[in-house]
Scaffold this active site. Sequence first.
Site, short mmCIF file in Angstrom:
data_model
loop_
_atom_site.label_atom_id
_atom_site.label_comp_id
_atom_site.label_asym_id
_atom_site.label_seq_id
_atom_site.Cartn_x
_atom_site.Cartn_y
_atom_site.Cartn_z
N HIS A 1 -34.61 8.92 8.53
CA HIS A 1 -35.50 7.96 9.16
C HIS A 1 -36.10 7.01 8.12
CE1 HIS A 1 -38.20 6.51 12.24
NE2 HIS A 1 -39.21 6.63 11.39
N ALA B 1 -12.45 0.35 11.25
CA ALA B 1 -13.55 -0.61 11.32
C ALA B 1 -13.00 -1.98 11.62
CB ALA B 1 -14.30 -0.64 9.99
N SER C 1 0.82 -1.22 0.00
CA SER C 1 0.00 0.00 0.00
C SER C 1 0.86 1.27 0.00
CB SER C 1 -0.89 0.02 1.25
OG SER C 1 -1.64 -1.15 1.34
N GLY C 2 1.81 1.34 0.91
CA GLY C 2 2.61 2.55 1.05
C GLY C 2 3.61 2.71 -0.08
N ARG D 1 -5.57 -14.27 25.70
CA ARG D 1 -4.94 -14.20 27.03
C ARG D 1 -5.50 -13.09 27.91
NH1 ARG D 1 0.83 -11.27 25.45
NH2 ARG D 1 -0.23 -9.56 24.45
N ALA E 1 14.99 -7.01 -2.34
CA ALA E 1 16.06 -6.02 -2.38
C ALA E 1 16.57 -5.80 -0.96
CB ALA E 1 15.52 -4.71 -2.95
N GLY F 1 -0.53 -10.86 16.59
CA GLY F 1 0.28 -9.70 16.27
C GLY F 1 1.08 -9.88 14.99
N TYR G 1 -8.13 -7.51 15.97
CA TYR G 1 -9.18 -7.45 14.95
C TYR G 1 -9.07 -8.59 13.95
CZ TYR G 1 -6.25 -5.30 11.26
OH TYR G 1 -5.30 -5.06 10.30
N GLU H 1 9.85 -5.60 -5.45
CA GLU H 1 8.86 -6.41 -4.73
C GLU H 1 9.28 -7.88 -4.80
OE1 GLU H 1 6.08 -6.02 -2.65
OE2 GLU H 1 6.40 -8.18 -2.59
N TYR I 1 -2.62 -2.65 -10.16
CA TYR I 1 -1.49 -2.04 -9.45
C TYR I 1 -0.25 -1.96 -10.35
CZ TYR I 1 -3.26 -1.32 -4.77
OH TYR I 1 -3.93 -0.82 -3.68
N GLU J 1 -12.23 -11.04 13.24
CA GLU J 1 -12.77 -11.04 11.87
C GLU J 1 -12.79 -12.46 11.30
OE1 GLU J 1 -11.68 -6.54 10.32
OE2 GLU J 1 -10.30 -8.15 9.85
C1 LIG Z 1 -5.64 -10.27 7.49
C2 LIG Z 1 -5.42 -8.77 7.42
C3 LIG Z 1 -6.50 -7.93 7.30
C4 LIG Z 1 -6.32 -6.57 7.24
N1 LIG Z 1 -7.42 -5.76 7.12
C5 LIG Z 1 -7.27 -4.44 7.06
C6 LIG Z 1 -8.40 -3.59 6.89
O1 LIG Z 1 -9.54 -4.06 6.83
N2 LIG Z 1 -8.20 -2.25 6.81
C7 LIG Z 1 -6.94 -1.71 6.86
O2 LIG Z 1 -6.81 -0.49 6.76
N3 LIG Z 1 -5.84 -2.48 7.04
C8 LIG Z 1 -5.98 -3.83 7.12
N4 LIG Z 1 -4.87 -4.62 7.26
C9 LIG Z 1 -3.54 -3.98 7.41
C10 LIG Z 1 -2.97 -3.55 6.06
O3 LIG Z 1 -2.97 -4.65 5.18
C11 LIG Z 1 -1.56 -3.02 6.25
O4 LIG Z 1 -1.57 -2.01 7.23
C12 LIG Z 1 -0.98 -2.44 4.96
O5 LIG Z 1 -0.95 -3.39 3.93
C13 LIG Z 1 0.44 -1.90 5.21
O6 LIG Z 1 1.01 -1.45 4.01
P1 LIG Z 1 2.59 -1.41 3.84
O7 LIG Z 1 2.83 -0.72 2.54
O8 LIG Z 1 3.25 -0.89 5.04
O9 LIG Z 1 3.04 -2.94 3.75
P2 LIG Z 1 2.56 -4.15 2.86
O10 LIG Z 1 1.26 -3.87 2.21
O11 LIG Z 1 2.67 -5.34 3.72
O12 LIG Z 1 3.62 -4.23 1.69
C14 LIG Z 1 4.96 -4.55 1.92
C15 LIG Z 1 5.51 -5.25 0.70
O13 LIG Z 1 6.93 -5.31 0.80
C16 LIG Z 1 7.36 -6.55 0.27
N5 LIG Z 1 8.71 -6.81 0.78
C17 LIG Z 1 9.07 -7.10 2.06
N6 LIG Z 1 10.41 -7.19 2.15
C18 LIG Z 1 10.91 -6.95 0.91
C19 LIG Z 1 12.23 -6.89 0.38
N7 LIG Z 1 13.30 -7.06 1.15
N8 LIG Z 1 12.37 -6.63 -0.94
C20 LIG Z 1 11.28 -6.44 -1.75
N9 LIG Z 1 10.02 -6.48 -1.28
C21 LIG Z 1 9.84 -6.72 0.04
C22 LIG Z 1 6.30 -7.52 0.75
O14 LIG Z 1 6.29 -8.70 -0.05
C23 LIG Z 1 5.03 -6.70 0.58
O15 LIG Z 1 4.45 -6.88 -0.68
C24 LIG Z 1 -5.01 -6.02 7.30
C25 LIG Z 1 -3.90 -6.86 7.43
C26 LIG Z 1 -4.11 -8.23 7.50
C27 LIG Z 1 -2.92 -9.13 7.64
#
Ligand SMILES: Cc1cc2nc3c(=O)[nH]c(=O)nc-3n(C[C@H](O)[C@H](O)[C@H](O)COP(=O)(O)OP(=O)(O)OC[C@H]3O[C@@H](n4cnc5c(N)ncnc54)[C@H](O)[C@@H]3O)c2cc1C
Length: 463
Positions: A438, A343, A14-15, A200, A114, A264, A179, A34, A98, A183
Amino acid sequence: MAYDYDLFVVGAGSGGVRAARRAAQAGARVAIAESDRVGGTCVIRGCVPKKLLVYASQFREEFEDSAAYGWHVGPATFDWPTLIANKDREIDRLETVYRSNLAKAGAELIESRASLDGPHRVRIERNGKTVTAERILIATGARPNPHTALEGHELCITSNEAFHLERLPEKILIGGGGYISVEFAGIFHGLGVDTTIVYRGREVLSRFDMDLRRLFHAEATNKGIRILCGEVFEKVEKRADGRLLAHLSGGGVEEADAIMLAVGRVPNVDGLGLETVGIDLDKRGAIPVDDYSRTSVDHIWAIGDVTDRIQLTPVAIHEAMCFVDTVFHDRPTKPDYDKVATAVFSQPEIGTVGLTEDSARERHKNLDIYKTTFRPLKGTLTGRSDRMLLKLVVDADSQIVLGAHVLGHGAGEMAQLLAIPVKMRATKADFDATMAVHPTASEELVTFSAPAERVRNGETLAA
Ligand SMILES: Cc1cc2nc3c(=O)[nH]c(=O)nc-3n(C[C@H](O)[C@H](O)[C@H](O)COP(=O)(O)OP(=O)(O)OC[C@H]3O[C@@H](n4cnc5c(N)ncnc54)[C@H](O)[C@@H]3O)c2cc1C
């Protein structure tokens, strides 16, 4: 020195994807690596597939309830492989979107793990080559905690595997009270699986408002989910017939076909080469950053779950946008973590924004608590006893609504809209000045006449 790239992003979740796209659109030469699938946790093994499974699990009650509204539905059957195949097709489609968005923005996708190989050097693990970048953004996310301290943890699944089970188990135990645990409990239970949560703590969903937590527990139990609080798995073992046995701290032994650990998430930092640039981790194993997401190394930033601030997709995206504004548009912008709405797609659903009653009590001496619990209109014909909760936490001195908490149908959608007035510091009078819609459940939020509880100088007075 001329670098190969202006920005190298590690991790296309996402980020990372948002930062790479926006930086490329701003004219930067961007590469993004990736190691797995493009889209990251949210798209591939998080929010999106989870919500699809939640939808799937809700049909059973709908079929049951439809009879009271005059429908005659034949015997319903459910096919897990069909659901998983359809879900996978949608995830494939999203991944393609994407990828194409990255390409359209002009960011180069490198499909490899990477790691950092020096201050401005990134090693591409697929071919062993090293590239250089003026700036590096770490957006590697987090993964489920495997709980290696638990004997037999390797017999358990996490949310990652739950999305790809070959067969639906007959009975599942889910460890954890966050959560993701609740869920998945709703998903499995709705699909007909005998489901038990083992947690716990004293009550599940520890960061949420206590009234929501209690009512969630009661309603989920009423639906048939077992919730064991104050217990942990002490050992997991496999019987000769393949079934699993979980030994609980209270002395009980539970049998199940699957045991899921949702205890966690740990930041993805292993093998990232952080030591080569001198970045130390914090106590939780996350990458520490300043208010602008900059690490202890000037030209290296980190965003999203790997920094363990608030682990949510919109937060990771917001941090990405702030990073691009700060670095590529010369507009220093700090991420804003005030009143982040969220949520829980549990059953019943939860939506919340702002302070819980307990946290408001720590900061404000005088509060008015408005709350109501009722059976929604839809349940009147069906006889379903589900209850809904709506609650406002109001600062009695300024009359500003500090927090809004909802449990029940549509709570997630309500939280998004409630976030706007709460973020704007609307007062109770602003809520009251809004005409009710309503008949809805949410109209209760603008028609509360008197507080259910008054807190004055920290003391709770009778209403
Ligand atoms: C089951 C579940 C349900 C969720 N539901 C929700 C929800 O309903 N609403 C919500 O807002 N959030 C939800 N989340 C949380 C949300 O998915 C994360 O907060 C979000 O994806 C974080 O984005 P990010 O970019 O930090 O990391 P990520 O989306 O995890 O992306 C990180 C990417 O980096 C890649 N990567 C890692 N190391 C390396 C490397 N060394 N080299 C190259 N690539 C690498 C990984 O493969 C991954 O694709 C949920 C999470 C889970 C597990």
